[in-house]
Design a protein around this motif. Structure first.
Motif, PDB file in Angstrom:
ATOM      1  N   LEU A 150      88.002 -41.077 -12.310  1.00  0.00           N
ATOM      2  CA  LEU A 150      89.124 -41.221 -11.381  1.00  0.00           C
ATOM      3  C   LEU A 150      90.032 -42.371 -11.795  1.00  0.00           C
ATOM      4  N   LEU A 151      89.439 -43.464 -12.247  1.00  0.00           N
ATOM      5  CA  LEU A 151      90.227 -44.625 -12.671  1.00  0.00           C
ATOM      6  C   LEU A 151      91.079 -44.297 -13.892  1.00  0.00           C
ATOM      7  N   HIS A 152      90.500 -43.606 -14.867  1.00  0.00           N
ATOM      8  CA  HIS A 152      91.274 -43.198 -16.053  1.00  0.00           C
ATOM      9  C   HIS A 152      92.453 -42.321 -15.649  1.00  0.00           C
ATOM     10  N   LEU A 153      92.195 -41.362 -14.770  1.00  0.00           N
ATOM     11  CA  LEU A 153      93.270 -40.471 -14.333  1.00  0.00           C
ATOM     12  C   LEU A 153      94.335 -41.228 -13.552  1.00  0.00           C
ATOM     13  N   ALA A 154      93.930 -42.115 -12.654  1.00  0.00           N
ATOM     14  CA  ALA A 154      94.882 -42.859 -11.842  1.00  0.00           C
ATOM     15  C   ALA A 154      95.774 -43.747 -12.707  1.00  0.00           C
ATOM     16  N   ARG A 155      95.235 -44.266 -13.786  1.00  0.00           N
ATOM     17  CA  ARG A 155      96.001 -45.158 -14.659  1.00  0.00           C
ATOM     18  C   ARG A 155      96.852 -44.418 -15.688  1.00  0.00           C
ATOM     19  N   ALA A 156      96.649 -43.127 -15.814  1.00  0.00           N
ATOM     20  CA  ALA A 156      97.394 -42.327 -16.784  1.00  0.00           C
ATOM     21  C   ALA A 156      98.778 -41.988 -16.240  1.00  0.00           C
ATOM     22  N   PRO A 157      99.755 -41.824 -17.120  1.00  0.00           N
ATOM     23  CA  PRO A 157     101.092 -41.414 -16.661  1.00  0.00           C
ATOM     24  C   PRO A 157     101.014 -40.093 -15.892  1.00  0.00           C
ATOM     25  N   GLY A 158     101.584 -40.083 -14.707  1.00  0.00           N
ATOM     26  CA  GLY A 158     101.576 -38.879 -13.887  1.00  0.00           C
ATOM     27  C   GLY A 158     100.224 -38.563 -13.276  1.00  0.00           C
ATOM     28  N   GLY A 159      99.241 -39.460 -13.435  1.00  0.00           N
ATOM     29  CA  GLY A 159      97.918 -39.223 -12.869  1.00  0.00           C
ATOM     30  C   GLY A 159      97.176 -38.077 -13.523  1.00  0.00           C
ATOM     31  N   ARG A 160      97.504 -37.796 -14.778  1.00  0.00           N
ATOM     32  CA  ARG A 160      96.853 -36.674 -15.450  1.00  0.00           C
ATOM     33  C   ARG A 160      96.588 -37.003 -16.909  1.00  0.00           C
ATOM     34  N   LEU A 161      95.545 -36.386 -17.430  1.00  0.00           N
ATOM     35  CA  LEU A 161      95.184 -36.513 -18.835  1.00  0.00           C
ATOM     36  C   LEU A 161      94.679 -35.172 -19.350  1.00  0.00           C
ATOM     37  N   ARG A 162      94.935 -34.929 -20.629  1.00  0.00           N
ATOM     38  CA  ARG A 162      94.298 -33.778 -21.255  1.00  0.00           C
ATOM     39  C   ARG A 162      92.798 -34.029 -21.225  1.00  0.00           C
ATOM     40  N   ARG A 163      92.042 -32.979 -21.075  1.00  0.00           N
ATOM     41  CA  ARG A 163      90.591 -33.124 -20.991  1.00  0.00           C
ATOM     42  C   ARG A 163      90.029 -33.801 -22.238  1.00  0.00           C
ATOM     43  N   VAL A 164      90.589 -33.502 -23.393  1.00  0.00           N
ATOM     44  CA  VAL A 164      90.104 -34.110 -24.631  1.00  0.00           C
ATOM     45  C   VAL A 164      90.373 -35.615 -24.633  1.00  0.00           C
ATOM     46  N   ASP A 165      91.489 -36.051 -24.084  1.00  0.00           N
ATOM     47  CA  ASP A 165      91.797 -37.484 -24.007  1.00  0.00           C
ATOM     48  C   ASP A 165      90.895 -38.172 -22.988  1.00  0.00           C
ATOM     49  N   LEU A 166      90.631 -37.495 -21.892  1.00  0.00           N
ATOM     50  CA  LEU A 166      89.732 -38.035 -20.875  1.00  0.00           C
ATOM     51  C   LEU A 166      88.323 -38.164 -21.449  1.00  0.00           C
ATOM     52  N   ALA A 167      87.904 -37.178 -22.226  1.00  0.00           N
ATOM     53  CA  ALA A 167      86.583 -37.231 -22.866  1.00  0.00           C
ATOM     54  C   ALA A 167      86.496 -38.434 -23.806  1.00  0.00           C
ATOM     55  N   GLU A 168      87.525 -38.672 -24.573  1.00  0.00           N
ATOM     56  CA  GLU A 168      87.527 -39.811 -25.499  1.00  0.00           C
ATOM     57  C   GLU A 168      87.442 -41.131 -24.739  1.00  0.00           C
ATOM     58  N   ARG A 169      88.199 -41.263 -23.692  1.00  0.00           N
ATOM     59  CA  ARG A 169      88.194 -42.503 -22.911  1.00  0.00           C
ATOM     60  C   ARG A 169      86.869 -42.727 -22.201  1.00  0.00           C
ATOM     61  N   GLN A 170      86.228 -41.634 -21.836  1.00  0.00           N
ATOM     62  CA  GLN A 170      84.963 -41.725 -21.107  1.00  0.00           C
ATOM     63  C   GLN A 170      83.773 -41.820 -22.055  1.00  0.00           C
ATOM     64  N   GLY A 171      84.005 -41.570 -23.338  1.00  0.00           N
ATOM     65  CA  GLY A 171      82.899 -41.583 -24.294  1.00  0.00           C
ATOM     66  C   GLY A 171      82.028 -40.354 -24.181  1.00  0.00           C
ATOM     67  N   LEU A 172      82.625 -39.239 -23.786  1.00  0.00           N
ATOM     68  CA  LEU A 172      81.904 -37.980 -23.617  1.00  0.00           C
ATOM     69  C   LEU A 172      82.435 -36.937 -24.580  1.00  0.00           C
ATOM     70  N   THR A 173      81.702 -35.843 -24.717  1.00  0.00           N
ATOM     71  CA  THR A 173      82.210 -34.685 -25.449  1.00  0.00           C
ATOM     72  C   THR A 173      83.145 -33.919 -24.520  1.00  0.00           C
ATOM     73  N   ALA A 174      83.898 -32.993 -25.068  1.00  0.00           N
ATOM     74  CA  ALA A 174      84.789 -32.174 -24.247  1.00  0.00           C
ATOM     75  C   ALA A 174      83.996 -31.391 -23.204  1.00  0.00           C
ATOM     76  N   SER A 175      82.854 -30.835 -23.604  1.00  0.00           N
ATOM     77  CA  SER A 175      82.049 -30.097 -22.628  1.00  0.00           C
ATOM     78  C   SER A 175      81.425 -31.051 -21.610  1.00  0.00           C
ATOM     79  N   GLY A 176      81.090 -32.253 -22.035  1.00  0.00           N
ATOM     80  CA  GLY A 176      80.542 -33.245 -21.110  1.00  0.00           C
ATOM     81  C   GLY A 176      81.539 -33.642 -20.036  1.00  0.00           C
ATOM     82  N   VAL A 177      82.800 -33.807 -20.420  1.00  0.00           N
ATOM     83  CA  VAL A 177      83.813 -34.171 -19.427  1.00  0.00           C
ATOM     84  C   VAL A 177      84.076 -32.989 -18.496  1.00  0.00           C
TER      85      VAL A 177
END
Length: 152
Positions: free
Chosen positions: A49-76
């Motif tokens: 939620l914090l990553h999304l809230a801090r992202a422009p427009g409150g949104r991120l591509r799932r692959v970018d969210l996975a990278e920031r979270q340290g997860l795989t795409a399927s993990g995110v």
């Protein structure tokens, strides 16, 4: 015969990594308990939620969210499903590319995050109450180098 109980002079980095892993487990355990007890979210959910809230427009591509979270795409994707079901996160397709999907924080997600932020700060402050602020700043810089990231 080598005695592994005696620390070699070059084991400083290994010792740091072992302590870091143990500290990370303690942080996650404490924040999971605090956030789960009050808001029904895990520390991992809070981070998403914090990553999304801090992202422009409150949104991120799932692959970018996975990278920031340290997860795989399927993990995110697995992590986002419960947040989607509870209305804290939504999905948004890319109008120009059907293969790209965005995770978007919802108004309910913002409200939960805003409320959870106070609890997370209190838990973090309690965990680190004996650490001098200047040491925390230096350690945060080192951890940023280890993680190879500038976000959060």
């Amino acid at each position: 015969m080598d005695d592994v109980s005696i620390q070699a002079p070059d084991d400083t980095a290994l010792d740091f990594c072992l302590r870091l892993a143990r500290a990370q487990a303690a942080v996650v355990r404490r924040l999971d308990a605090a956030l789960g007890g009050h808001f029904g979210i895990s520390f991992g959910d809070f981070q998403l939620l914090l990553h999304l809230a801090r992202a422009p427009g409150g949104r991120l591509r799932r692959v970018d969210l996975a990278e920031r979270q340290g997860l795989t795409a399927s993990g995110v994707t697995r992590s986002l499903l419960p947040l989607e079901k509870t209305g804290l996160v939504g999905r948004q397709p890319d109008p120009r590319d059907a293969r790209v999907g965005y995770a978007v924080i919802t108004p309910a997600g913002h409200t939960t995050l805003d409320n959870a932020m106070t609890t997370a700060r209190e838990a973090a402050n309690d965990l680190l109450r004996h650490a001098p602020p200047e040491q925390l700043q230096a350690l945060a810089a080192v951890l940023g180098l280890v993680a190879g990231t500038t976000f959060i």
